[in-house]
Design an enzyme around this catalytic site. Structure first.
Site, PDB file in Angstrom:
ATOM      1  N   HIS A 150      -3.833  -1.762  -7.068  1.00 52.28           N
ATOM      2  CA  HIS A 150      -3.162  -0.527  -7.489  1.00 52.28           C
ATOM      3  C   HIS A 150      -4.370   0.430  -7.873  1.00 52.28           C
ATOM      4  CE1 HIS A 150       0.916  -2.958  -8.318  1.00 52.28           C
ATOM      5  NE2 HIS A 150       0.333  -3.000  -6.902  1.00 52.28           N
ATOM      6  N   ASP A 160       0.740  -1.060   0.025  1.00 52.14           N
ATOM      7  CA  ASP A 160      -0.045   0.125  -0.055  1.00 52.14           C
ATOM      8  C   ASP A 160       0.920   1.105  -0.010  1.00 52.14           C
ATOM      9  OD1 ASP A 160      -2.343  -1.601   0.415  1.00 52.14           O
ATOM     10  OD2 ASP A 160      -1.794  -1.818   2.417  1.00 52.14           O
ATOM     11  N   GLY A 164       1.186   2.029  -7.568  1.00 51.57           N
ATOM     12  CA  GLY A 164       0.431   2.084  -8.721  1.00 51.57           C
ATOM     13  C   GLY A 164       0.612   3.390  -9.331  1.00 51.57           C
ATOM     14  N   LYS A 194       2.861  10.424  -0.450  1.00 51.21           N
ATOM     15  CA  LYS A 194       1.884  10.902   0.642  1.00 51.21           C
ATOM     16  C   LYS A 194       2.664  11.934   1.584  1.00 51.21           C
ATOM     17  CE  LYS A 194      -1.839   7.565   0.416  1.00 51.21           C
ATOM     18  NZ  LYS A 194      -3.041   6.943   1.229  1.00 51.21           N
ATOM     19  N   ALA A 199      -7.132  -1.096  -0.808  1.00 56.63           N
ATOM     20  CA  ALA A 199      -7.756  -0.933  -2.268  1.00 56.63           C
ATOM     21  C   ALA A 199      -8.408  -2.166  -2.588  1.00 56.63           C
ATOM     22  CB  ALA A 199      -6.871  -0.603  -3.276  1.00 56.63           C
ATOM     23  N   GLN A 226       2.463  -5.903  -3.381  1.00 57.55           N
ATOM     24  CA  GLN A 226       2.715  -6.000  -1.834  1.00 57.55           C
ATOM     25  C   GLN A 226       4.026  -5.085  -1.575  1.00 57.55           C
ATOM     26  OE1 GLN A 226       2.084  -9.396  -3.399  1.00 57.55           O
ATOM     27  NE2 GLN A 226       0.150  -8.577  -3.245  1.00 57.55           N
TER      28      GLN A 226
END
Length: 431
Positions: free
Chosen positions: A42, A14, A18, A334, A302, A225
């Protein structure tokens, strides 16, 4: 000659792979998946429109990219065809752009049933799998009783293999778990129908990639992963069932390891985890900081929709991931989630059984007892959302990224400041 780049997650998945893979495909002629299955989700956001892919490489949305699913992937034919149809409904000619290794092991209904039955039987001790049959399919592969995609093209061969497989798994489902069994004819008919649709998409992936390399096309190997979920190097047994590290890119597609030129490790500016297992820097959901990270970061899986556990950046674990993968560069995602926090914490070590430890323990029992040792850094009040130049980041944000570089020992090559592909800072292009 082209450049071959491997993208891997350095945490528990996570990490935002993607979006980064989608951004990198601007310079890639081929995008290849090499491990995992449809347990990976993704999420891509392009011009404000969200697309979630589980099996097909993120590059499928690029008109000039060839997408490849390698032999290291366990394949749910049903999930793949559903994904293909969803893309086609959006005007994406997925069948034209996608090629699949006929050596892919298949995920069958019995694998999904076993996955659910095992997790239910374990109760509170459950690992927290996605329930999609990934583990049982890899087990059959290793036990040399698995059904491969190529078997779907030969009715008699498939019937024999499937009959033996269902005899074995139905016995376990019925007599060990007390669960419903699978109907042979129903599974056979469905598998043959899937084979008819997928046969035109198969190709010798190793040969295809080698030929593409010789023409000078850039190739992007897309991991699923994260390193800390690796079956060998992760927090075992709270791991996935495949090798998630960069080395698997070669084995999972059929190319030589010396063809891999650049390894990009994706990591959040903080840490998250889904499912069970130790997490030294974890913050409680009701903790102010834990709530901030979860809500601002929209931390829900997701694939599963489960709320992710959130915590501070763990430099010890990420440094180990950098070593395992021989990382060339880091991509921090992020970063904007940390906007507005007065103080940030970096885990620089663990205190284990009264002693300071600066390496990741290999035993999950030891890691579970570790307490994080933190180094505090000042946060920033300014917004980093959407910034596209490193110099435009707040001074404290640059200092935070610089400290991560020092602690992990790998340069920060890219930074994501938002979900859209354009919200990306590039300091060193992998290609």
């Amino acid at each position: 000659m082209g450049t071959n780049v491997v993208v891997v997650g350095t945490q528990w998945g996570d990490e935002g792979k993607g979006k980064i893979v989608d951004w990198l495909t601007e310079n890639a002629g081929v995008v290849a998946r090499f491990q995992g299955g449809h347990n990976a989700g993704h999420t891509l956001v392009i011009d404000g429109e969200q697309t979630v892919l589980h099996l097909i490489p993120s590059g499928i949305l690029r008109e000039d990219a060839t997408c490849v699913i390698g032999n290291g992937v366990v394949l749910s034919a049903e999930a793949l065809l559903e994904e293909i149809r969803e893309l086609e409904a959006r005007g994406v000619p997925a069948r034209e752009r996608l090629r699949i290794s006929p050596s892919c092991p298949l995920i069958l209904p019995c694998h999904v049933a076993l996955d659910h039955a095992r997790e239910k039987a374990k109760g509170k001790a459950a690992i927290g799998t996605t329930g999609r049959g990934i583990g049982p399919a890899y087990e059959d592969k290793v036990a040399r009783r698995g059904v491969r995609l190529s078997d779907l093209f030969h009715r008699e061969r498939l019937a024999q293999k499937l009959g033996e497989l269902l005899d074995y798994h139905n016995f376990v489902l019925k007599h060990y778990f007390g669960a419903p069994t699978m109907d042979f004819q129903e599974v056979l008919d469905q598998a043959l129908a899937h084979g008819e649709e997928l046969r035109p998409l198969t190709a010798d992936v190793g040969a295809l990639l080698t030929a593409e390399m010789r023409t000078g096309r850039n190739i992007l190997f897309e991991g699923a992963q994260g390193t800390l979920l690796d079956i060998d190097h992760g927090t075992y047994p709270f791991v996935t069932s495949s090798n998630t590290c960069a080395g698997a890119a070669a084995a999972g597609t059929g190319v030589g390891p010396r063809t891999l030129d650049y390894i990009l490790g994706i990591t959040k500016a903080y840490t998250t985890r889904v499912g069970q297992g130790p997490f030294p820097t974890e913050l409680d959901f009701d903790d102010e900081m834990g709530m901030h990270l979860g809500e601002r970061g929209h931390e829900f899986g997701a694939t599963t929709g489960r709320q992710r556990r959130c915590g501070w950046f763990d430099a010890v674990a990420t440094r180990r991931a950098a070593q395992i993968n021989s990382l060339s560069g880091l991509c921090i995602t992020k970063l904007d989630v940390l906007d507005g926090l007065e103080t940030l914490r970096l885990c620089v070590g663990y205190r284990c059984q009264g002693e300071l430890c600066e390496t990741l323990p290999s035993e999950v029992e030891t890691l579970s007892e570790c307490e994080p040792v933190y180094e505090d850094m000042p946060g920033w009040a300014e917004s980093t959302s959407g910034i596209e130049r490193y110099e435009d980041l707040p001074e404290n944000a640059r200092a935070y990224l610089g400290r991560i570089e020092e602690l992990v020992g790998v340069p920060v090559a890219m930074i994501s400041t938002g979900p859209d592909r354009n919200e990306t800072i590039v300091r060193q292009s992998p290609f």
